[in-house]
Design an enzyme around this catalytic site. Structure first.
Site, PDB file in Angstrom:
ATOM      1  N   SER A   1     -16.755  53.815   9.914  1.00 21.53           N
ATOM      2  CA  SER A   1     -16.923  52.401   9.569  1.00 21.53           C
ATOM      3  C   SER A   1     -16.853  52.110   8.078  1.00 21.53           C
ATOM      4  O   SER A   1     -16.537  50.989   7.689  1.00 21.53           O
ATOM      5  CB  SER A   1     -18.251  51.882  10.120  1.00 21.53           C
ATOM      6  OG  SER A   1     -19.319  52.673   9.666  1.00 21.53           O
TER       7      SER A   1
ATOM      8  N   HIS B   1     -15.314  50.798  16.257  1.00 24.40           N
ATOM      9  CA  HIS B   1     -14.304  50.112  15.441  1.00 24.40           C
ATOM     10  C   HIS B   1     -12.887  50.315  15.967  1.00 24.40           C
ATOM     11  O   HIS B   1     -11.941  49.808  15.366  1.00 24.40           O
ATOM     12  CB  HIS B   1     -14.380  50.582  13.985  1.00 24.40           C
ATOM     13  CG  HIS B   1     -15.549  49.994  13.259  1.00 24.40           C
ATOM     14  ND1 HIS B   1     -15.521  48.724  12.720  1.00 24.40           N
ATOM     15  CD2 HIS B   1     -16.782  50.489  13.011  1.00 24.40           C
ATOM     16  CE1 HIS B   1     -16.693  48.471  12.154  1.00 24.40           C
ATOM     17  NE2 HIS B   1     -17.474  49.515  12.309  1.00 24.40           N
TER      18      HIS B   1
ATOM     19  N   LYS C   1     -17.661  43.611  17.863  1.00 27.47           N
ATOM     20  CA  LYS C   1     -16.668  43.615  16.787  1.00 27.47           C
ATOM     21  C   LYS C   1     -15.382  42.959  17.303  1.00 27.47           C
ATOM     22  O   LYS C   1     -15.321  41.744  17.393  1.00 27.47           O
ATOM     23  CB  LYS C   1     -16.500  45.036  16.255  1.00 27.47           C
ATOM     24  CG  LYS C   1     -17.842  45.598  15.742  1.00 27.47           C
ATOM     25  CD  LYS C   1     -17.710  46.940  15.098  1.00 27.47           C
ATOM     26  CE  LYS C   1     -19.057  47.635  14.904  1.00 27.47           C
ATOM     27  NZ  LYS C   1     -20.016  46.926  14.074  1.00 27.47           N
TER      28      LYS C   1
HETATM   29  C1  PLP Z   1     -19.313  53.212  14.046  1.00 32.26           C
HETATM   30  C2  PLP Z   1     -20.283  52.204  14.582  1.00 32.26           C
HETATM   31  N1  PLP Z   1     -20.918  52.479  15.727  1.00 32.26           N
HETATM   32  C3  PLP Z   1     -21.802  51.609  16.266  1.00 32.26           C
HETATM   33  C4  PLP Z   1     -22.075  50.413  15.645  1.00 32.26           C
HETATM   34  C5  PLP Z   1     -23.078  49.487  16.264  1.00 32.26           C
HETATM   35  O1  PLP Z   1     -22.460  48.444  16.931  1.00 32.26           O
HETATM   36  P1  PLP Z   1     -23.208  47.057  17.149  1.00 32.26           P
HETATM   37  O2  PLP Z   1     -22.964  46.229  15.932  1.00 32.26           O
HETATM   38  O3  PLP Z   1     -22.615  46.523  18.400  1.00 32.26           O
HETATM   39  O4  PLP Z   1     -24.667  47.373  17.301  1.00 32.26           O
HETATM   40  C6  PLP Z   1     -21.429  50.075  14.472  1.00 32.26           C
HETATM   41  C7  PLP Z   1     -21.711  48.765  13.821  1.00 32.26           C
HETATM   42  O5  PLP Z   1     -22.071  48.652  12.705  1.00 32.26           O
HETATM   43  C8  PLP Z   1     -20.525  50.994  13.913  1.00 32.26           C
HETATM   44  O6  PLP Z   1     -19.907  50.718  12.756  1.00 32.26           O
END
Ligand code: PLP
Length: 398
Positions: A185, A213, A244
């Site tokens: 991310s 992502h 997202k």
């Molecule tokens: C790689 C990754 N996994 C999981 C999440 C968590 O997702 P959510 O925003 O739906 O809680 C994020 C979000 O920031 C992320 O970047």
């Protein structure tokens, strides 16, 4: 006479002062209209390069209508956790649609991607097991690993040789979970799925990929990195997010019937936290319709990604190892990243500054994310501002 009580939380104020002194204090920017490529934050209209709204679905008419219709028909809340009275038809429909989309036997939906990762890792492992995890994996994976009480072994980013060494040193009888993000991310690079899947097979590991992502971005119709690399059937636990590219809120785990039934019984966010309002589930179902019927929006996302990434690189910025619509502009010092972000904002571009502890101390950055719905004019405007401010702050020369 009652003694005046000392504030037991006064150390928090000192911590915040220290962040201010280091230039790392973070002001929450407030969005005053819709989450769109051009949006008003803190009374200023800016080109928005900070959302994860990859496909522009936060405001897509089909999703908006589906949410409204579900609210009219089913109300605003589910009223319970899933295991008591909070499993609605529409939740089951969403899980069926996601399972078909991801080409797995079953899916369970969580309240967020964070809950999906943390709840799943903590549920499937015990203190006798081992997590073998990429150093740049998401915080929710780290927290889930800690909650599981399993031994945590971290390997350097995408270093398959190092992961192999870790696995070689573990007893073959010990249960192991090998885990990577599909897209990282903060850097926007892609996990080494084929190599890690082969390693998982060689060392008999559970293979897990967090495709938060990548879902809606990579693979056929946005099925994610597992589809992109042709790894169907080789990843035991796939995590995706609905927050997202899907444009609403939530997370999910895709895998075998046994995995999903087990999570129904043991994943604590599933057991102890209320399920989605019908509107959210309906919007997510509509988003899957859009991915299946209008894949051209994913092409637009990639056209914009190529244009913007090339523009930043031509200007001379360090964009690291990005391979996705997430393109960091790495500047080093945390305070410089925050200064760059602030000056960009003043000039009409919102790109969030990110510093330690979210990224390494010397790798602070401004992170940009383009969407399918940015126009070329908006992206060109942003590039012009980046060039001007980058020179002003001495990040770019000439
Ligand atoms: C790689 C990754 N996994 C999981 C999440 C968590 O997702 P959510 O925003 O739906 O809680 C994020 C979000 O920031 C992320 O970047």
């Amino acid at each position: 006479m009652t003694a005046i009580r000392r504030d037991p939380l006064d150390y928090l104020g000192r911590e915040l002062d220290s962040l201010r002194r280091q230039g790392l204090y973070r002001h929450l920017r407030v969005l005053e209209d819709e989450q769109k490529p051009k949006a008003t934050f803190d009374h200023r209209q800016v080109v928005n390069l900070s959302s994860n709204n990859y496909l522009g679905l936060t405001t897509h008419p089909r999703l908006r209508e589906a949410a409204l219709e579900a609210t009219r028909r089913l109300g605003v809340g589910s009223g319970s956790v899933r295991t008591i009275a909070g499993t609605m038809d529409i939740h089951m429909e969403l899980e069926r649609r996601l399972a078909a989309f991801k080409k797995t036997e079953a899916v369970v939906v969580f309240q967020s991607g964070f809950a999906a990762n943390a709840g799943t890792v903590a549920a499937v492992l015990t203190k006798d097991d081992v997590v073998v995890s990429d150093e740049l994996n998401h915080a929710s994976i780290i927290d889930g690993s800690r909650l599981s009480k399993a031994t945590i072994k971290v390997f350097p980013h995408k270093d398959v040789g190092a992961a192999r060494k870790v696995l070689q040193e573990l007893p073959s009888s010990q249960r192991k979970l090998l885990i990577t993000d599909g897209v990282f991310s903060m850097d926007g690079d892609v996990g080494v799925l084929p190599e890690l899947c082969a390693l998982a097979e060689e060392f008999d590991c559970i293979m897990m990929v967090d495709d938060a992502h990548a879902s809606g971005v990579f693979g056929t119709n946005g099925r994610g990195t597992i589809d992109h690399f042709g790894m169907h059937g080789r990843v035991d636990i796939q995590v995706g997010t609905l927050s997202k590219a899907i444009g609403a809120l939530g997370g999910y785990v895709a895998g075998s019937n046994a995995l999903i039934e087990f999570l129904y019984h043991r994943a604590r966010p599933f057991l102890f936290s209320t399920s989605h309002p019908p509107a959210v589930a309906a919007a997510c179902i509509a988003a899957i319709d859009v991915l299946e019927r209008e894949p051209s929006i994913i092409d637009r996302l990639w056209d914009n990604t190529r244009f913007f990434k090339a523009g930043l690189q031509t200007l001379g910025f360090n964009t690291g190892m990005s391979e996705s619509p997430i393109t960091p502009v790495i500047v080093g010092e945390g305070s410089l990243a925050m200064k760059l972000s602030d000056r960009l904002f003043e000039e009409g571009v919102f790109a969030q500054g990110i510093a330690f502890p979210t990224v390494a101390r010397d790798k602070a950055r401004v992170r940009t994310i383009v969407t399918a719905t940015h126009t070329r004019d908006e992206l060109q405007f942003a590039l012009d501002v980046f060039g001007r401010v980058g020179r002003e702050l001495g990040i770019l020369h000439g």
